[in-house]
Motif scaffolding. Sequence first.
Motif, PDB file in Angstrom:
ATOM      1  N   ASN A 157       0.851  -1.170   0.000  1.00  0.00           N
ATOM      2  CA  ASN A 157       0.000   0.000   0.000  1.00  0.00           C
ATOM      3  C   ASN A 157       0.895   1.230   0.000  1.00  0.00           C
ATOM      4  N   PRO A 158       1.112   1.863  -1.146  1.00  0.00           N
ATOM      5  CA  PRO A 158       2.050   2.985  -1.196  1.00  0.00           C
ATOM      6  C   PRO A 158       1.614   4.197  -0.377  1.00  0.00           C
ATOM      7  N   SER A 159       0.335   4.301  -0.033  1.00  0.00           N
ATOM      8  CA  SER A 159      -0.131   5.462   0.736  1.00  0.00           C
ATOM      9  C   SER A 159       0.003   5.254   2.240  1.00  0.00           C
ATOM     10  N   ALA A 160       0.380   4.031   2.660  1.00  0.00           N
ATOM     11  CA  ALA A 160       0.494   3.744   4.107  1.00  0.00           C
ATOM     12  C   ALA A 160       1.765   4.288   4.685  1.00  0.00           C
TER      13      ALA A 160
END
Length: 78
Positions: free
Chosen positions: A75-78
């Motif tokens: 999850n790149p936004s985590a």
Amino acid sequence: MDDARATLAEFIQAEQPIFIPCDRRALDGPVAGTARKTTDIYLAELAASRGWKLATLDTGIEHSAVEIIAALPQNPSA
């Protein structure tokens, strides 16, 4: 290293994992293809000797006792 040790201690306390004795002789198992595979094969043999599977993300371990676990999506936004 202190953080890693503390995290491991917390995991052991919370999860109470079963520790498996390393009671297999490394020379009693199959020959590993390379020195880098020695531990992989030993752990797979250790699991197999108990009728278990070695769960791993390492797709390079070739042994009947190995169960490849699919990697979780990142999850790149985590």
